[in-house]
Enzyme design. Sequence first.
Site, PDB file in Angstrom:
ATOM      1  N   LYS A  81       0.862  -1.185   0.000  1.00  0.00           N
ATOM      2  CA  LYS A  81       0.000   0.000   0.000  1.00  0.00           C
ATOM      3  C   LYS A  81       0.900   1.236   0.000  1.00  0.00           C
ATOM      4  O   LYS A  81       1.895   1.269   0.731  1.00  0.00           O
ATOM      5  CB  LYS A  81      -0.895  -0.023   1.246  1.00  0.00           C
ATOM      6  CG  LYS A  81      -1.910   1.108   1.307  1.00  0.00           C
ATOM      7  CD  LYS A  81      -2.807   0.967   2.538  1.00  0.00           C
ATOM      8  CE  LYS A  81      -3.909   2.025   2.556  1.00  0.00           C
ATOM      9  NZ  LYS A  81      -4.814   1.878   3.717  1.00  0.00           N
ATOM     10  N   SER A 161      -9.853   2.081   2.622  1.00  0.00           N
ATOM     11  CA  SER A 161      -8.923   2.800   1.781  1.00  0.00           C
ATOM     12  C   SER A 161      -7.905   1.907   1.078  1.00  0.00           C
ATOM     13  O   SER A 161      -7.276   2.359   0.130  1.00  0.00           O
ATOM     14  CB  SER A 161      -8.180   3.838   2.617  1.00  0.00           C
ATOM     15  OG  SER A 161      -7.349   3.196   3.584  1.00  0.00           O
ATOM     16  N   SER A 185     -10.235  -0.169   6.870  1.00  0.00           N
ATOM     17  CA  SER A 185      -9.640  -0.078   5.533  1.00  0.00           C
ATOM     18  C   SER A 185      -8.938  -1.325   5.011  1.00  0.00           C
ATOM     19  O   SER A 185      -8.532  -1.350   3.858  1.00  0.00           O
ATOM     20  CB  SER A 185      -8.652   1.077   5.482  1.00  0.00           C
ATOM     21  OG  SER A 185      -9.350   2.263   5.280  1.00  0.00           O
TER      22      SER A 185
HETATM   23  N1  GLN Z   1     -13.353   4.366   5.868  1.00  0.00           N
HETATM   24  C1  GLN Z   1     -12.807   4.816   7.108  1.00  0.00           C
HETATM   25  C2  GLN Z   1     -12.428   6.269   7.014  1.00  0.00           C
HETATM   26  O1  GLN Z   1     -12.679   6.820   6.008  1.00  0.00           O
HETATM   27  C3  GLN Z   1     -11.648   3.987   7.516  1.00  0.00           C
HETATM   28  C4  GLN Z   1     -10.409   4.362   6.828  1.00  0.00           C
HETATM   29  C5  GLN Z   1      -9.267   3.543   7.282  1.00  0.00           C
HETATM   30  O2  GLN Z   1      -9.457   2.524   7.951  1.00  0.00           O
HETATM   31  N2  GLN Z   1      -8.086   3.993   6.937  1.00  0.00           N
HETATM   32  O3  GLN Z   1     -11.904   6.839   7.919  1.00  0.00           O
END
Ligand code: GLN
Length: 496
Positions: A81, A161, A185
């Site tokens: 990532k 994400s 995410s």
């Molecule tokens: N979707 C969640 C957010 O937008 C989690 C994001 C994440 O886990 N990095 O914060």
Amino acid sequence: MSALSDLLRLDIASARKGLADKQFTARELTEAYLAAADDARALNGFITETPEQALVDADAADARLQAGNAVAMTGMPIAQKDLFCTKGIRTTAASKILGDFKPEYESTVSGKLKADGAVLLGKANLDEFAMGSANITSAFGPVTNPWTPEGAATPLTPGGSSGGSAALVAAGAAIAATGTDTGGSIRQPAALCGVVGMKPTYGRCSRWGVVAFASSLDQSGPITRSVRDAAIMLGSMAGHDPKDSTSATAAPVDFEAALAGGVKGMRVGVPREYRTDGMPAEIDALWQEGIEMAKAAGAEIVDVSLPMTKMALPAYYIVALAEASSNLARYDGVRYCAREDGGDLTEMYSNTRGTGFGEEVRRRILIGTYVLSAGYYDAYYKQAQKVRTLIANDFNTAFNNVDVLLTPTTPSAAFAAGDVDDPVAMYMNDIFTVPASMAGLPGISVPAGLSADGLPLGLQIIGKPFDEASVLQMGQAIEDAAGFDKTPRLLAGAKP
Ligand code: GLN
């Protein structure tokens, strides 16, 4: 050498065997993935590809295999990532603000994978600074989910994400990938792309060298094609790191060996508050099937209550955004990041941050700054911290009586970017993943069935702190029972 398409469907465990048995070399395996790069490009899964590095890594892996020194990840072509700093390789966090940042150092986790012989195919696309649930906030464009509804050709999002990571693993463009999970995410994109995603206990993997979003929640973990692979890869990623003050000193665990423990007699909690109003029937049905699978494998099902569940999402969006506003203050154009000039200092800051950050990141910095400001700190931030403690207490109480919890991973299957245009509706995607994040607990998403449209759906298993072993064992039982076919139906026009 085996047919390319066969090599691209192997998981880590079977590729490890193929390499050990000399059915193919690490170079051949890597070349198969490099030849599949066009398909990965069609999904926009990579921000940066590193084919030369991949071949160097593959040759090193072959030398190691020859010498009989292969370890867990030797020769495995993976994507990192693009939130993990990689020495000498551009690291963007999917933001314009980092410019052409080439770190002088390697993150602890990516360094451990490298040391264990993993082959780097490239840096995977993500939501900007890991903020999002659909991989549509990346400055490098959205990622496409390799799955599509039967008969339709509308591209779907892979979730976020870690959307690039999940899409690449599902599409056969990387054997596995790293992700990070702040509120879901890893687990949410894994569920939406039909692969396995594991968030370990907070502190299990070092955060050193991972671009920060919300430091008290951020945690790295593997995205893989099987539960066994998650155990293997987590073993490489985990471990105490003196460079991260929140890194746990917990004793190392052989997660793969732990799989053999099985689930007979395991007590599985089903939290009744997760049965939310308006839960789609197919999500509820999948959950019921999961409960039956756990029972059939010899586990005992226990009804449990987590009364604070509905407070988790609002509290998360205060705590996470407060921390984000503080973490992202460093991108000021002076010490760090791509500067945009201005007439005076304030204008330079404003131009740098206004152009460098995308809309969602700016929204979050504003909210985060607001909840930390003198007049509102007590009303929002402090309250949210108290709620966070209550959420953790709920889990502690439940875990007095059960070993793991079983829930759906997401409230729906993959969706199209245009289907969710309101930020709050997007935040609702994290409804089932955020509570475990707030409590720092390990969780895994395992693909377990298909929606009416033929899209993957995942089940989540949540465990006690540092009891990844039970989470993996139950994950394995669900994977075995579900017999999920992970081959995605590719978009019309894409190559099979
Ligand atoms: N979707 C969640 C957010 O937008 C989690 C994001 C994440 O886990 N990095 O914060």
